[in-house]
Design a protein around this motif. Structure first.
Motif, PDB file in Angstrom:
ATOM      1  N   ARG A  39       0.814  -1.204   0.000  1.00 27.68           N
ATOM      2  CA  ARG A  39       0.000   0.000   0.000  1.00 27.68           C
ATOM      3  C   ARG A  39       0.856   1.266   0.000  1.00 27.68           C
ATOM      4  O   ARG A  39       1.703   1.449   0.881  1.00 27.68           O
ATOM      5  CB  ARG A  39      -0.861  -0.016   1.255  1.00 27.68           C
ATOM      6  CG  ARG A  39      -1.783   1.103   1.271  1.00 27.68           C
ATOM      7  CD  ARG A  39      -2.571   1.258   2.541  1.00 27.68           C
ATOM      8  NE  ARG A  39      -3.240   2.509   2.338  1.00 27.68           N
ATOM      9  CZ  ARG A  39      -4.241   2.646   1.502  1.00 27.68           C
ATOM     10  NH1 ARG A  39      -4.720   1.589   0.880  1.00 27.68           N
ATOM     11  NH2 ARG A  39      -4.779   3.816   1.294  1.00 27.68           N
TER      12      ARG A  39
ATOM     13  N   VAL B 133     -17.732  -6.786   6.327  1.00 28.13           N
ATOM     14  CA  VAL B 133     -17.823  -6.486   7.759  1.00 28.13           C
ATOM     15  C   VAL B 133     -18.788  -5.312   7.970  1.00 28.13           C
ATOM     16  O   VAL B 133     -19.634  -5.319   8.862  1.00 28.13           O
ATOM     17  CB  VAL B 133     -16.434  -6.171   8.350  1.00 28.13           C
ATOM     18  CG1 VAL B 133     -16.556  -5.658   9.777  1.00 28.13           C
ATOM     19  CG2 VAL B 133     -15.550  -7.414   8.316  1.00 28.13           C
ATOM     20  N   MET B 134     -18.680  -4.312   7.098  1.00 25.76           N
ATOM     21  CA  MET B 134     -19.591  -3.172   7.197  1.00 25.76           C
ATOM     22  C   MET B 134     -21.031  -3.624   6.953  1.00 25.76           C
ATOM     23  O   MET B 134     -21.963  -3.195   7.641  1.00 25.76           O
ATOM     24  CB  MET B 134     -19.178  -2.114   6.170  1.00 25.76           C
ATOM     25  CG  MET B 134     -19.917  -0.813   6.282  1.00 25.76           C
ATOM     26  SD  MET B 134     -19.234   0.379   5.113  1.00 25.76           S
ATOM     27  CE  MET B 134     -18.391   1.469   6.229  1.00 25.76           C
TER      28      MET B 134
ATOM     29  N   GLU C  96     -13.565  -7.753   1.956  1.00 28.06           N
ATOM     30  CA  GLU C  96     -13.797  -8.205   3.333  1.00 28.06           C
ATOM     31  C   GLU C  96     -14.264  -7.048   4.199  1.00 28.06           C
ATOM     32  O   GLU C  96     -15.145  -7.202   5.043  1.00 28.06           O
ATOM     33  CB  GLU C  96     -12.527  -8.840   3.908  1.00 28.06           C
ATOM     34  CG  GLU C  96     -12.425 -10.299   3.527  1.00 28.06           C
ATOM     35  CD  GLU C  96     -11.180 -10.972   4.047  1.00 28.06           C
ATOM     36  OE1 GLU C  96     -10.971 -12.127   3.672  1.00 28.06           O
ATOM     37  OE2 GLU C  96     -10.416 -10.350   4.811  1.00 28.06           O
ATOM     38  N   GLY C  97     -13.652  -5.889   3.978  1.00 27.97           N
ATOM     39  CA  GLY C  97     -14.069  -4.721   4.744  1.00 27.97           C
ATOM     40  C   GLY C  97     -15.520  -4.370   4.479  1.00 27.97           C
ATOM     41  O   GLY C  97     -16.280  -4.051   5.399  1.00 27.97           O
TER      42      GLY C  97
ATOM     43  N   GLY D 293       1.378   3.326   3.259  1.00 28.22           N
ATOM     44  CA  GLY D 293       1.226   2.391   4.381  1.00 28.22           C
ATOM     45  C   GLY D 293       2.194   2.683   5.509  1.00 28.22           C
ATOM     46  O   GLY D 293       1.820   2.669   6.687  1.00 28.22           O
TER      47      GLY D 293
ATOM     48  N   MET E 145     -13.790 -16.124   7.091  1.00 25.31           N
ATOM     49  CA  MET E 145     -14.196 -15.205   6.016  1.00 25.31           C
ATOM     50  C   MET E 145     -13.407 -15.491   4.758  1.00 25.31           C
ATOM     51  O   MET E 145     -12.217 -15.775   4.816  1.00 25.31           O
ATOM     52  CB  MET E 145     -13.908 -13.756   6.426  1.00 25.31           C
ATOM     53  CG  MET E 145     -14.966 -13.145   7.284  1.00 25.31           C
ATOM     54  SD  MET E 145     -14.666 -11.380   7.486  1.00 25.31           S
ATOM     55  CE  MET E 145     -15.842 -10.742   6.304  1.00 25.31           C
TER      56      MET E 145
ATOM     57  N   MET F  63      -9.089   7.057   0.174  1.00 25.13           N
ATOM     58  CA  MET F  63      -9.737   7.073   1.492  1.00 25.13           C
ATOM     59  C   MET F  63      -9.659   5.709   2.150  1.00 25.13           C
ATOM     60  O   MET F  63     -10.425   5.401   3.055  1.00 25.13           O
ATOM     61  CB  MET F  63     -11.181   7.507   1.327  1.00 25.13           C
ATOM     62  CG  MET F  63     -11.928   6.695   0.289  1.00 25.13           C
ATOM     63  SD  MET F  63     -13.233   7.679  -0.467  1.00 25.13           S
ATOM     64  CE  MET F  63     -14.106   6.424  -1.388  1.00 25.13           C
ATOM     65  N   GLY F  64      -8.734   4.889   1.657  1.00 22.89           N
ATOM     66  CA  GLY F  64      -8.578   3.560   2.222  1.00 22.89           C
ATOM     67  C   GLY F  64      -8.682   2.472   1.173  1.00 22.89           C
ATOM     68  O   GLY F  64      -8.265   1.343   1.392  1.00 22.89           O
TER      69      GLY F  64
ATOM     70  N   GLY G  26     -11.185   7.211   6.206  1.00 24.76           N
ATOM     71  CA  GLY G  26     -12.466   6.558   5.967  1.00 24.76           C
ATOM     72  C   GLY G  26     -13.472   7.587   5.494  1.00 24.76           C
ATOM     73  O   GLY G  26     -13.464   8.731   5.943  1.00 24.76           O
TER      74      GLY G  26
ATOM     75  N   GLN H 289      -4.507  -8.137  -3.305  1.00 27.34           N
ATOM     76  CA  GLN H 289      -4.619  -7.906  -1.861  1.00 27.34           C
ATOM     77  C   GLN H 289      -5.550  -6.725  -1.563  1.00 27.34           C
ATOM     78  O   GLN H 289      -6.357  -6.777  -0.635  1.00 27.34           O
ATOM     79  CB  GLN H 289      -3.236  -7.651  -1.255  1.00 27.34           C
ATOM     80  CG  GLN H 289      -3.272  -7.575   0.268  1.00 27.34           C
ATOM     81  CD  GLN H 289      -1.914  -7.226   0.861  1.00 27.34           C
ATOM     82  OE1 GLN H 289      -1.329  -6.195   0.536  1.00 27.34           O
ATOM     83  NE2 GLN H 289      -1.407  -8.100   1.704  1.00 27.34           N
TER      84      GLN H 289
ATOM     85  N   GLU I 228      -9.108  -7.826  -1.962  1.00 28.15           N
ATOM     86  CA  GLU I 228      -9.543  -8.652  -0.830  1.00 28.15           C
ATOM     87  C   GLU I 228      -9.839  -7.777   0.391  1.00 28.15           C
ATOM     88  O   GLU I 228     -10.842  -7.956   1.082  1.00 28.15           O
ATOM     89  CB  GLU I 228      -8.443  -9.670  -0.511  1.00 28.15           C
ATOM     90  CG  GLU I 228      -8.845 -10.673   0.547  1.00 28.15           C
ATOM     91  CD  GLU I 228      -7.720 -11.665   0.868  1.00 28.15           C
ATOM     92  OE1 GLU I 228      -6.903 -11.949  -0.026  1.00 28.15           O
ATOM     93  OE2 GLU I 228      -7.673 -12.120   2.019  1.00 28.15           O
ATOM     94  N   MET I 229      -8.951  -6.821   0.658  1.00 25.92           N
ATOM     95  CA  MET I 229      -9.166  -5.929   1.800  1.00 25.92           C
ATOM     96  C   MET I 229     -10.482  -5.175   1.670  1.00 25.92           C
ATOM     97  O   MET I 229     -11.250  -5.051   2.624  1.00 25.92           O
ATOM     98  CB  MET I 229      -8.025  -4.893   1.869  1.00 25.92           C
ATOM     99  CG  MET I 229      -6.708  -5.435   2.363  1.00 25.92           C
ATOM    100  SD  MET I 229      -5.289  -4.471   1.735  1.00 25.92           S
ATOM    101  CE  MET I 229      -5.564  -2.896   2.498  1.00 25.92           C
ATOM    102  N   GLN I 230     -10.724  -4.674   0.464  1.00 28.09           N
ATOM    103  CA  GLN I 230     -11.946  -3.907   0.251  1.00 28.09           C
ATOM    104  C   GLN I 230     -13.186  -4.779   0.384  1.00 28.09           C
ATOM    105  O   GLN I 230     -14.178  -4.387   0.990  1.00 28.09           O
ATOM    106  CB  GLN I 230     -11.915  -3.285  -1.153  1.00 28.09           C
ATOM    107  CG  GLN I 230     -11.077  -2.046  -1.219  1.00 28.09           C
ATOM    108  CD  GLN I 230     -11.815  -0.860  -0.614  1.00 28.09           C
ATOM    109  OE1 GLN I 230     -12.759  -0.347  -1.163  1.00 28.09           O
ATOM    110  NE2 GLN I 230     -11.387  -0.451   0.552  1.00 28.09           N
TER     111      GLN I 230
ATOM    112  N   LEU J 226     -16.717 -10.770  14.041  1.00 30.34           N
ATOM    113  CA  LEU J 226     -16.363 -11.335  12.741  1.00 30.34           C
ATOM    114  C   LEU J 226     -16.917 -12.741  12.618  1.00 30.34           C
ATOM    115  O   LEU J 226     -17.027 -13.462  13.611  1.00 30.34           O
ATOM    116  CB  LEU J 226     -14.839 -11.446  12.602  1.00 30.34           C
ATOM    117  CG  LEU J 226     -14.021 -10.183  12.434  1.00 30.34           C
ATOM    118  CD1 LEU J 226     -12.561 -10.585  12.219  1.00 30.34           C
ATOM    119  CD2 LEU J 226     -14.517  -9.374  11.255  1.00 30.34           C
TER     120      LEU J 226
END
Lengths: 285, 727, 156
Positions: free
Chosen positions: B8, B626-627, B622-623, B11, B665, B463-464, B239, B615, B618-620, B661
């Motif tokens: 990132r 969760v949201m 999974e995030g 990061g 996942m 923004m992430g 965010g 990656q 995947e982060m987006q 969680l």
């Protein structure tokens, strides 16, 4: 936050003097996890904040004398979790303390603060009640001991008078075997305020104590002296009858965490579960 | 480079605490601003007395509507309806009626508390039913929309979509239900924050916006300045999720900076941030016709979406989401009637998914209901009806642009659909589709420096989602230089060229293409340069640059753009550039005694065309999942009778934590390189939450036999449903 | 109201300063010392963004007065990295893709640091428990927990 003065007395006498001097404009500070929020929201507007963390008489944090274990007012919940004597003798208090906030909160928040804040939903209250805790109250005029059950008056209200503070909470060390369990309902699995909380202690002699939070204006406890709840041979229906009778003392309300109906129903559901877990632990003890 | 998980960009600064967010910026001689609001939803302001407040040591300025230019300027992304400060009335709990600027934040707070507002609480509109009551107070003054026939109602707009003839459609089974989706808030961990300072005859504003150029336009209009005199600096937001897409208090702080001649900063509390933005809630009534084999015959959808006190961009949310209210399915006859209703609540705005989680909650739950009644498998009924690639499932518009069935099969496989399951457990699967960006433009300038490194100028906000990383990957790939030698500059209207906004998962496609084209522009110049210098074709970039710029130095500047033009007459203003398609599958265990849901496994599959950075995808995803679990299981804004938010703040508005969680996942992708973005990519990052609720609810139904059509699925709501089942 | 002198060690450096009692530790760190890596969000102790170590224990700096830091040792995110270089835990956050918007990350890293100091080899369930006081709205929990487990294996 409004401006205020800050003092860190080294002795109880100094703390009492400050309390008497500032009267209603004084505010006691231990862990601060409730007080600092109140200061920021301006629901607390003290002239003087008295930080008790350096008071000599409040050390050591946890001690044993005779048949009592004493936890002083400045002992953080993390300190309780780190004490092997409490793990061995009051496991349900460990379970309850572990549900108070996050690790960060438990590193600051004190057991005494959890009680003095007198939230009906205070998680440690049911465990302390069920274990028969008493509260040591002191002021410049002397000391007194109050059973925890007598200590709570209503939401945010205790029997503490102006000029008084709590120095410690005592827990009686039982000679006999017992099984205990803490349980609660929350809106999510992570850190949350309790929708209801419950602690059950079954003594080997047959007495069962149940204590509840968030289902009335103050945490309360009830006891089954008949031995029926502790009787492994008793039918579930008979136990439910006893529980229902005991639970008439609850008077839950509806709020953002849950409705009265849900709380009432969960009282029975969670009482059964806590009782079952306590009995299993008694058997294993 | 493309398709690799590059680390990132930014990061390191984020893990070491050096990343500068708005609140971390300290300008000298800054004034601190505190807002004054009333403790009710709707009130008439009788009088505001600032005398006591202005006596507080350190107070420099106090603004009320009376101190502003008259009539008080109003603004908004679509309608100019929101005043800079409340005029005459407050229309939602938390609307500012005054702003105090002082030397310290303590002084600003103390003074704000002393601003005396005399007000009369008025009856308010807080629900769909209240908004539709003919006797309800009007939220928006009719004078603000004099030519609108709806001006004497709380209906901001009524939409009608459809095709075929629903009345004439034949069906073996008609499923008719109502669904509700709650008000939820964005809860970016960074509360909203704004700084403004006078600057060379204009103003400079620091705001964590997803949309610096719109902010610039609105402030320029409100202050009567040319665009070039309004500089918006937009550091990477902490965010955003749509909550930082449109201006809120930027015009106010800009005005305060110009009035006081000093920098001013306004840091909202989390509570104030909750009062500022939310997702549009809704009630959807659907009749769906099916043939006995599960084929959809018709959809007849009537929806009411409850907006807040000002339109913000919510009308667009409703327009776009309901355009696809039938989902990604072949529907021969459709009728979609939607009302956008104003209310005395927090203005609803863009929020990840942009209305899709609401409409998918209804269309997916309908399919499950039909499957149960017809004795069909819930995956089969979806596969039977899903549009196939190339099929115009909305007649006349962008056809299906992916192998959507592949996503469904992948999700079904990952959740072990059809395998035996323990008692008390259930599985669910749902899909959702979102119309991506329609019209819009992105520009990029890429500067290839004489040493072979490059600066990419792009107006995207990171923004992430990792746009900075992905745009650097595109440039590295196109220019053939190492990613470490690329710097992506964003978020400054005085430095980077125009970009419409960071929204609708559009940046990879729109800005990605603009950057790729700017790089290709450079490559063309390099080829010409090599030819001019008589160099062989395979000379390296660095050698070529050295040869060309050896003495006086210089650089090669490439320009690229990507535009999608307005299509007159199109209901959305233009066809979607691509569809964001997503499938969610979930396995749950329900505690029937308490109603608590345990998520055992949760799978998302996103059709991303090409994952430029797996990656990050995947982060987006999974995030997002969760949201999505937040609005599915626990989140809802609760209002009292006077329109106040009862669970205002982090203590009683609950979002998922690590302990919430799923036990397991999985975020999977489908890559068929069939998107319009660079290398066949499509936008991503919203899909993971679009079908969460219907997937989890369907799993709860399989586990318990109860069907729930209201969200969130709190323990109490599930318990109540189980009680009704057992009656 | 008058200021109170305190002696506090922040990231290894002892400082003698005067602070107003109505200043939180969080405001003191951010506004006075310009240590802005510690973030402000909920101001209630619910989000964990302001987590710092106090004598090695994780605390919410929004729930503490700066004067309570007297004679104590405070470590912030800025104190973890050496010469701007990330430590192994921070490296694990980067490698596992745990960072999205990054606003919660300093708090997450500090909470993780505390967890590993108490329990060098936690299970996944223990990591989820230990970090449950730190909200991440980007929802990067899976990767955050993976990062903590990876750092644990690496022996940090």
């Amino acid at each position: 936050m409004q401006p205020f003065a800050y003092a860190r007395p080294a002795t109880l006498a100094d703390a009492f003097a400050l309390l008497d001097e500032h009267g209603p404009d004084a505010c006691l500070l231990a862990g601060g996890t409730d007080v600092v929020v109140g200061l920021r929201n301006r629901t607390l507007r003290p002239e003087m904040v008295i930080d008790l963390k350096q008071v000599a008489e409040l050390q050591p944090a946890i001690s044993e004398e005779g048949s009592w274990l004493t936890i002083t007012a400045t002992t953080a919940l993390a300190g309780i979790d780190e004490d092997q004597r409490i793990h061995a003798r009051f496991p349900a208090l460990i379970e309850a303390a572990a549900t108070v906030g996050s690790a960060q909160i438990r590193n600051r928040a004190t057991l005494t603060g959890n009680i003095c804040h007198a939230s009906p939903a205070a998680d440690t209250a049911p465990a302390l009640l069920a274990y028969g805790a008493r509260v040591n109250v002191a002021s410049a005029r002397g000391t007194r001991r109050v059973d925890l059950d007598e200590f709570f008056v209503g939401p945010g209200k205790t029997v503490l008078q102006r000029g008084e503070l709590v120095t410690a909470i005592d827990l009686p060390i039982a000679a006999e075997r017992r099984g205990a369990a803490f349980a609660r309902i929350t809106r999510r699995r992570g850190v949350d305020l309790a929708t209801i909380s419950i602690c059950c202690v079954v003594e080997s002699a047959g007495r069962t104590v149940l204590a509840y939070g968030a289902v009335g204006p103050r945490p309360f406890m009830v006891a089954d002296e008949s031995g029926l709840l502790a009787d492994p041979a008793a039918r579930d229906g008979a136990k439910d009858e006893v529980l229902r009778q005991l639970l008439t003392k609850a008077s839950p309300i509806s709020d953002v965490r849950g409705s009265r109906e849900y709380r009432e129903a969960m009282l029975l559901v969670m009482s059964r579960r806590a009782l079952r877990a306590s009995l299993e632990r008694l058997r294993a003890a | 480079m493309i398709g690799t998980s590059q680390p990132r960009a930014g990061g390191l600064a984020r893990v070491t605490g050096r990343q500068q967010f708005i609140a971390d910026i300290n300008l000298d001689h800054t004034l601190h601003v505190k807002l004054v609001h009333l403790d009710c939803g709707h009130a008439r302001i009788v009088a505001i007395d600032t005398a006591a407040a202005s006596e507080v040591y350190g107070v420099v300025a106090i603004l009320t509507a009376a101190d502003l230019p008259q009539p008080v300027p109003r603004f908004g992304p679509v309608h100019d309806d929101r005043p800079i400060l409340a005029v005459g009335e407050t229309k939602y709990h938390g609307q500012p009626v005054a702003a105090v600027a002082a030397e310290t934040k303590e002084a600003a707070e103390a003074a704000a508390e002393l601003v005396r507002v005399e007000y009369e609480a008025l009856p308010g509109v807080y629900t769909v039913a209240a908004a539709l009551d003919p006797d309800a107070p009007l939220v928006l003054e009719p004078g603000l929309r004099p030519d609108d026939p709806l001006r004497h109602s709380n209906v901001l707009r009524e939409l009608n979509y459809g095709w075929g003839d629903v009345e004439a459609a034949k069906a073996d089974l008609v499923v008719e239900n109502s669904y509700a989706f709650p008000m939820v808030t964005h809860f970016a961990i960074e509360p909203h924050a704004f700084i403004a300072a006078p600057d060379d005859g204009g103003v400079v504003i620091w705001t964590a916006t997803q949309n610096p150029f719109q902010t610039q336009r609105i402030i320029a209009r409100v202050l009567g300045l040319p665009l070039a005199r309004v500089r918006v600096i937009a550091p990477d937001p902490g965010g955003a999720f749509g909550g930082k897409q449109h201006p809120k208090y930027e015009p106010l702080v800009a005005l305060l900076a110009l009035r006081t001649g000093r920098p001013v900063r306004l840091l909202l509390t989390l509570e104030e941030t909750f009062q500022e933005v939310r997702r549009t809630s809704c009630e959807i009534h659907v009749r769906t016709g099916f043939q006995a084999d599960g084929t959809i015959s018709f959809q007849d959808i009537q929806s009411d979406f409850l907006l807040g006190a000002y339109a913000d961009v919510a009308e667009r949310v409703i327009t776009k989401a309901n355009y696809l209210a039938c989902g990604p399915y072949r529907v021969p006859d459709a009728r979609i009637t939607v009302r956008a209703l104003l209310s005395h609540t927090t203005p609803s705005t863009a929020f990840r998914g942009f209305g899709t989680p609401q409409v998918s909650w209804a269309h997916e739950s309908q399919l499950d209901d039909a499957a149960r009644r017809l004795g069909l498998d819930r995956v089969d009924i979806r596969l039977r009806n899903l549009a196939r690639k190339g099929e115009a499932f909305v007649p006349g518009d962008t056809p299906c642009d992916g192998d959507w069935a592949e996503s469904v099969r992948k999700a079904a496989g990952a959740i072990e659909w059809g395998s035996p399951i323990a008692a008390g457990r259930g599985r669910g699967l749902a899909v959702a589709i979102k119309a991506s960006a329609t019209t819009g433009a992105s520009y990029s300038i890429v500067r290839l420096h004489w040493d072979g490194s490059a600066t990419v100028l792009a107006g995207t906000s990171d923004m992430g989602q990792g746009a900075r990383t992905v745009l650097a990957q595109v440039a590295a790939h196109e220019l053939g230089i190492p990613i470490d030698s690329i710097k992506v500059v964003m978020g400054d209207t005085a430095a980077v060229p125009f970009d419409l906004q960071t929204s609708a998962s559009r940046s990879t496609v729109f800005m990605g293409q603009a950057v790729a084209r700017a790089c290709r522009d450079i490559n063309a110049q390099l080829r010409q340069m090599a030819a001019d210098l008589g160099l062989v074709a395979n000379v390296s970039v660095v050698e070529l640059l050295r040869a060309r710029f050896s003495e006086v130095r210089g650089e090669v500047i490439g320009v690229g753009s990507y535009r999608s033009e307005h299509q007159p007459g199109h209901p959305l203003g233009g066809s979607p550039s691509f569809y964001e398609f997503s499938c969610t599958a979930s396995e749950v265990e329900v505690d029937e005694g308490t109603g608590e849901i345990l998520l055992v496994r949760h799978v998302t599959v996103a059709d991303v065309g090409k994952a430029l950075n797996p990656q990050h995808v995947e982060m987006q995803d999974e995030g997002a999942a969760v949201m999505g679990l937040g609005h599915t299981l626990m989140e809802h804004i609760l209002l009292d009778d006077s329109g106040r938010i009862r669970n205002l703040g982090a203590l009683d508005y609950r979002i998922p934590t690590t302990k919430d969680l799923p036990l397991e996942m999985l975020a999977l992708v489908v890559e068929n390189a069939d998107g319009p973005g660079p290398y066949g990519s499509k936008g991503a990052g919203e899909g993971g939450l679009m079908a969460t609720a219907p997937a989890v609810a369907s799993a709860v139904t399989e586990a318990t036999g109860v069907v729930i059509r209201d969200l969130p699925l709190t323990p109490e709501r599930v318990w109540r449903a189980i009680q009704s089942r057992d009656l | 109201m008058s200021s109170t002198p305190i002696r506090v060690t922040v990231n290894g450096a002892e400082r003698e300063v005067e602070v107003a009692p109505n200043t939180t530790l969080l405001d003191f760190l951010r506004d006075r010392l310009q240590l802005t890596g510690t973030k402000e969000c909920c101001d209630l102790g619910e989000c964990g963004a302001c987590t710092v170590l106090l004598d090695g224990r994780a605390v919410n700096s929004c729930l503490m007065l700066a004067v309570e830091g007297d004679a104590r040792e405070v470590t912030t995110i800025e104190g973890l990295s050496e010469n701007g270089r990330p430590n192994a835990l921070q490296d694990a956050f980067l490698a596992k893709g745990a960072v999205q918007c990054g606003f919660c990350i300093p708090g997450q890293v500090m909470a993780a640091r505390y967890l590993l100091s108490r329990n060098p080899h936690p299970t996944l369930a223990e990591v989820r428990e230990g970090l449950s006081g730190n909200l991440c709205r980007c929802g990067g929990y899976v990767q955050i927990c993976e990062a903590v487990l990876a750092a644990s294996e690496a022996g940090t």
